[in-house]
Structure formats: C-alpha cells, structure tokens
Design an enzyme around this catalytic site. Structure first.
Site, PDB file in Angstrom:
ATOM      1  N   ASP A 201     -17.715 -52.873  -2.252  1.00 43.05           N
ATOM      2  CA  ASP A 201     -18.486 -51.962  -2.655  1.00 43.05           C
ATOM      3  C   ASP A 201     -19.950 -52.639  -1.315  1.00 43.05           C
ATOM      4  OD1 ASP A 201     -20.864 -51.307  -4.099  1.00 43.05           O
ATOM      5  OD2 ASP A 201     -20.123 -52.052  -5.749  1.00 43.05           O
TER       6      ASP A 201
ATOM      7  N   ASN B 275     -18.764 -43.644   5.327  1.00 43.96           N
ATOM      8  CA  ASN B 275     -18.228 -42.827   4.434  1.00 43.96           C
ATOM      9  C   ASN B 275     -19.177 -42.780   3.306  1.00 43.96           C
ATOM     10  OD1 ASN B 275     -16.741 -39.956   4.116  1.00 43.96           O
ATOM     11  ND2 ASN B 275     -16.450 -41.785   2.686  1.00 43.96           N
TER      12      ASN B 275
ATOM     13  N   GLY C 158     -11.532 -38.040  -0.867  1.00 45.32           N
ATOM     14  CA  GLY C 158     -11.933 -36.958  -0.916  1.00 45.32           C
ATOM     15  C   GLY C 158     -12.343 -36.540   1.179  1.00 45.32           C
ATOM     16  N   ILE C 159     -13.151 -36.615   1.295  1.00 45.79           N
ATOM     17  CA  ILE C 159     -14.084 -36.715   2.827  1.00 45.79           C
ATOM     18  C   ILE C 159     -13.108 -38.336   3.315  1.00 45.79           C
ATOM     19  CG2 ILE C 159     -15.782 -36.270   4.839  1.00 45.79           C
ATOM     20  CD1 ILE C 159     -16.919 -34.518   2.691  1.00 45.79           C
TER      21      ILE C 159
ATOM     22  N   THR D 251     -14.821 -30.767  -2.200  1.00 53.43           N
ATOM     23  CA  THR D 251     -14.312 -31.711  -3.311  1.00 53.43           C
ATOM     24  C   THR D 251     -15.251 -32.109  -4.525  1.00 53.43           C
ATOM     25  OG1 THR D 251     -16.091 -33.386  -2.180  1.00 53.43           O
ATOM     26  CG2 THR D 251     -14.709 -33.239  -1.057  1.00 53.43           C
TER      27      THR D 251
ATOM     28  N   TYR E 134     -31.052 -37.851  -3.382  1.00 53.27           N
ATOM     29  CA  TYR E 134     -30.325 -37.244  -2.376  1.00 53.27           C
ATOM     30  C   TYR E 134     -30.684 -36.930  -0.233  1.00 53.27           C
ATOM     31  CZ  TYR E 134     -25.258 -35.849   0.024  1.00 53.27           C
ATOM     32  OH  TYR E 134     -24.209 -35.837   0.059  1.00 53.27           O
TER      33      TYR E 134
HETATM   34  N1  LIG Z   1     -18.926 -33.223  -0.288  1.00 53.24           N
HETATM   35  C1  LIG Z   1     -19.936 -32.616  -0.246  1.00 53.24           C
HETATM   36  O1  LIG Z   1     -20.060 -31.188  -0.077  1.00 53.24           O
HETATM   37  C2  LIG Z   1     -20.416 -33.833   0.705  1.00 53.24           C
HETATM   38  C3  LIG Z   1     -21.489 -32.755   1.779  1.00 53.24           C
HETATM   39  C4  LIG Z   1     -22.249 -33.574   2.242  1.00 53.24           C
HETATM   40  C5  LIG Z   1     -22.081 -34.902   2.643  1.00 53.24           C
HETATM   41  N2  LIG Z   1     -21.547 -35.588   1.621  1.00 53.24           N
HETATM   42  C6  LIG Z   1     -21.047 -37.575   1.838  1.00 53.24           C
HETATM   43  O2  LIG Z   1     -19.627 -37.070   2.459  1.00 53.24           O
HETATM   44  C7  LIG Z   1     -19.403 -38.651   1.716  1.00 53.24           C
HETATM   45  C8  LIG Z   1     -17.991 -38.875   1.220  1.00 53.24           C
HETATM   46  O3  LIG Z   1     -18.540 -37.701  -0.111  1.00 53.24           O
HETATM   47  P1  LIG Z   1     -16.985 -37.166  -0.387  1.00 53.24           P
HETATM   48  O4  LIG Z   1     -17.603 -35.211  -1.167  1.00 53.24           O
HETATM   49  O5  LIG Z   1     -15.856 -37.317  -0.446  1.00 53.24           O
HETATM   50  O6  LIG Z   1     -17.264 -37.338  -1.848  1.00 53.24           O
HETATM   51  P2  LIG Z   1     -16.365 -37.919  -3.707  1.00 53.24           P
HETATM   52  O7  LIG Z   1     -17.193 -38.491  -3.995  1.00 53.24           O
HETATM   53  O8  LIG Z   1     -15.098 -37.216  -3.496  1.00 53.24           O
HETATM   54  O9  LIG Z   1     -16.067 -39.853  -2.761  1.00 53.24           O
HETATM   55  C9  LIG Z   1     -16.777 -40.504  -2.279  1.00 53.24           C
HETATM   56  C10 LIG Z   1     -16.176 -41.934  -1.918  1.00 53.24           C
HETATM   57  O10 LIG Z   1     -17.085 -43.150  -1.856  1.00 53.24           O
HETATM   58  C11 LIG Z   1     -16.748 -44.283  -2.726  1.00 53.24           C
HETATM   59  N3  LIG Z   1     -17.861 -45.078  -3.255  1.00 53.24           N
HETATM   60  C12 LIG Z   1     -18.648 -44.120  -4.079  1.00 53.24           C
HETATM   61  N4  LIG Z   1     -20.106 -45.513  -4.105  1.00 53.24           N
HETATM   62  C13 LIG Z   1     -19.159 -46.463  -3.973  1.00 53.24           C
HETATM   63  C14 LIG Z   1     -19.461 -47.976  -3.467  1.00 53.24           C
HETATM   64  N5  LIG Z   1     -20.499 -48.804  -4.130  1.00 53.24           N
HETATM   65  N6  LIG Z   1     -18.670 -48.891  -2.247  1.00 53.24           N
HETATM   66  C15 LIG Z   1     -17.478 -48.118  -2.009  1.00 53.24           C
HETATM   67  N7  LIG Z   1     -17.237 -46.915  -2.308  1.00 53.24           N
HETATM   68  C16 LIG Z   1     -18.008 -46.063  -2.561  1.00 53.24           C
HETATM   69  C17 LIG Z   1     -16.299 -43.396  -4.080  1.00 53.24           C
HETATM   70  O11 LIG Z   1     -15.973 -43.884  -4.833  1.00 53.24           O
HETATM   71  C18 LIG Z   1     -14.824 -42.318  -2.892  1.00 53.24           C
HETATM   72  O12 LIG Z   1     -13.555 -42.295  -3.807  1.00 53.24           O
HETATM   73  C19 LIG Z   1     -20.414 -39.506   1.149  1.00 53.24           C
HETATM   74  O13 LIG Z   1     -21.516 -39.840   1.723  1.00 53.24           O
HETATM   75  C20 LIG Z   1     -21.065 -37.193   0.777  1.00 53.24           C
HETATM   76  O14 LIG Z   1     -22.426 -37.915   0.831  1.00 53.24           O
HETATM   77  C21 LIG Z   1     -19.872 -35.324   0.902  1.00 53.24           C
END
Ligand SMILES: NC(=O)c1ccc[n+]([C@@H]2O[C@H](COP(=O)([O-])OP(=O)(O)OC[C@H]3O[C@@H](n4cnc5c(N)ncnc54)[C@H](O)[C@@H]3O)[C@@H](O)[C@H]2O)c1
Length: 272
Positions: free
Chosen positions: A69, A96, A23-24, A202, A165
């Site tokens: 973690d 992130n 993802g991001i 994502t 959230y």
């Molecule tokens: N996708 C969206 O629309 C969006 C929008 C705004 C903000 N965000 C933020 O961007 C960030 C990344 O989101 P994404 O969309 O890539 O989500 P995603 O679910 O695709 O990826 C999140 C990653 O964080 C990891 N993760 C979760 N819990 C964890 C932990 N306890 N320790 C270590 N790693 C952990 C997961 O394994 C995953 O690889 C997040 O903080 C999310 O809140 C996402």
C-alpha cells in the site's frame, strides 16, 4: 556509431512499478520487462498482481509480485528491500498507483480530498523519498537511475467535478521537478520526470466518463463519452501502451539527459 536500439534497453536493471496489478501500471511493467528489466509489481490487489506476473513470465520476462500500500511508509521500505533482494540494485521506480474520485467543489468533503491526496501525493512522496535513499551513491542500491511519476493531463489543466484529483496530479508534477533538481544538484545520478496522459481506456478512464453522468454534467454515458472524445483533437482515447512507451523512454538510457520535465501522451487534449 550510437546503437539507438540499445539505448532503449534495460537489460540487467531492477524496476519497481506501484499499482501495477492492472491498467496502465500493468502495461508499464510489461514494457519494462520486454526491454530486459526485472520488475517488482506492487499493488494492494494481490490476485490481479499475480496474474500480471504470470502474463509477463509466459512472455519470457522476469517479474514478481509484492503486496504494497503506497500510503504506508514502512511498506515502501519493505517493497524496495524486496526488489533489491529478488533482483538486485534498484535502478527504475515508477510511481504509478493512483485513485480518482469525483465531486463538485462545493460538495467535496475534506475526507475525500485527503483520501485522494494520501494515495496520489503522499504515496508518490514516500516512493521518491525511499527510492532516492536507496538509489543514491552509498545507498543500498547505489547506482542512480530513473524515477517516473504518473501525473495526468489533470495535472496541467482543470475540469469540472474532479477537484481533488486535479490538486493531487498538479502536486505530482511539482514533486517531480523539485526532486529532479535536488537529485541532479547532489550528483545522485537519479533522474525524475512525470507523465501526463489524458483519458486512457482503463477502469479509471471509464469511471471518469461515468462520473460526468453521476454529477449531472452529461445526460447519459454515451453523450459523456462522445463529449470527452471530442475534447481530444485526435478524436479518441489513448490505450495503455501509449503511456507505457513514454515511461519506457524516460526509464531508459535514451533519456539520460532528461530530468525534471513532462511527457504528455494525450491525443492533443492539452493543446486545444
Ligand atoms: N486511466 C486514465 O484515464 C488515466 C489518465 C491519466 C493518468 N492516470 C493515472 O495513471 C495511473 C494508473 O491509472 P489506471 O487508469 O491504470 O487506474 P486503475 O484504477 O486501473 O489502476 C490503478 C492501480 O493502482 C492501485 N492502487 C490504488 N490505490 C493503491 C494504494 N494505496 N497502494 C497501492 N496500489 C494502489 C489499484 O489497486 C490499481 O491496480 C494513476 O496514477 C492514474 O491517476 C490515468
């Protein structure tokens, strides 16, 4: 004359990106590596993390994976030590990693609330604490640097059905500002900023739309997606590069006078 291309380079710098297996976070790791940084990718997902490392290496970048973690303090100490050992003094941290759950306020359990706060807020707090220790003058890295915390448009405005959230991402915004002020006033050479994307395509972005149907806020996924897209004045969701580019700017010397503020890559979502 200022070499503006160079201002966006991170050559010789060590970066750690949490939650970067996919993802991001994976896009941020790619962006930082392309700009010349050596990147420690950390996540609880080992296989996806290794795949992201391989992708970066195939493109000529430098990266390694560390299982981590973000809710466990000892693992933060170990991850930062690993980054320093593998690549040298840490100068960039991107907090992130995050999770998203959905529930109406009156149905949301304390367990759900605490779980989201644990990853999204405690995880960022621990990352900030240990990175600031390491990056401050006299610390194990000691060169100052840039910390970027991933908040969300959900940290700026509210919506129905995502109470935990929103609370967590609002907290990330203020953690960032308080840390930025303290780091600046103590002359640590560390800048701290937050990034606030709206919906990015994502796994989490897809789930956000799906949850609107689960909560009976939309009759089906197509309707939910169309409504969410319409809430973005630009008419579509963002992609991971839109967020990675903002993080790259904040991490780079181009942002050397930027601290305690927000970048909002959201297609106009919070302006409407
Ligand atoms: N996708 C969206 O629309 C969006 C929008 C705004 C903000 N965000 C933020 O961007 C960030 C990344 O989101 P994404 O969309 O890539 O989500 P995603 O679910 O695709 O990826 C999140 C990653 O964080 C990891 N993760 C979760 N819990 C964890 C932990 N306890 N320790 C270590 N790693 C952990 C997961 O394994 C995953 O690889 C997040 O903080 C999310 O809140 C996402």
């Amino acid at each position: 004359m200022t070499d503006y291309g160079k201002l966006f380079r991170l050559d010789g710098k060590t970066a750690l990106v949490s939650g970067a297996a996919r993802g991001i976070g994976a896009a941020i790791a790619e962006a930082l590596a392309q700009a010349g940084a050596s990147v420690l990718i950390t996540d609880v997902l080992e296989r996806a993390g290794q795949e992201t490392v391989e992708r970066i290496r195939r493109a000529g970048g430098e990266a390694a994976f560390f299982k981590h973690d973000v809710t466990i303090e000892a693992q933060w100490e170990a991850a930062i030590k690993q980054a320093e050992k593998e690549f040298g003094p840490l100068e960039v941290l991107v907090n992130n990693a995050g999770i998203e759950t959905a529930a109406m306020l009156s149905q949301c359990t304390l367990e759900d609330f605490n779980n989201v706060m644990n990853v999204n807020v405690n995880g960022v707090f621990l990352g900030l604490k240990h990175a600031v220790r390491a990056m401050s003058p006299g610390g194990t890295s000691g060169r100052g640097g840039s910390i970027v915390n991933m908040s969300s448009a959900a940290g700026l405005v509210g919506t129905t059905g995502h109470i935990s959230y929103h609370a967590s991402k609002g907290a990330v915004r203020m953690l960032s500002k308080a840390a930025a002020v303290e780091c600046a006033q103590l002359q640590t050479g560390i800048r701290v900023n937050s990034v606030h994307p709206a919906i990015i395509g994502t796994e989490m972005g897809e789930n956000f739309v799906k949850h609107l149907v689960d909560l009976q806020l939309a009759p089906d996924q197509a309707t939910a997606k169309a409504a969410m897209m319409a809430a973005h004045p630009m008419g579509h969701f963002g992609d991971t590069a839109d967020v990675a580019a903002a993080v790259l700017y904040l991490a780079s010397p181009a942002a050397k006078w930027v601290t305690g503020t927000e970048i909002v890559p959201d297609g106009g979502y919070t302006a409407a």
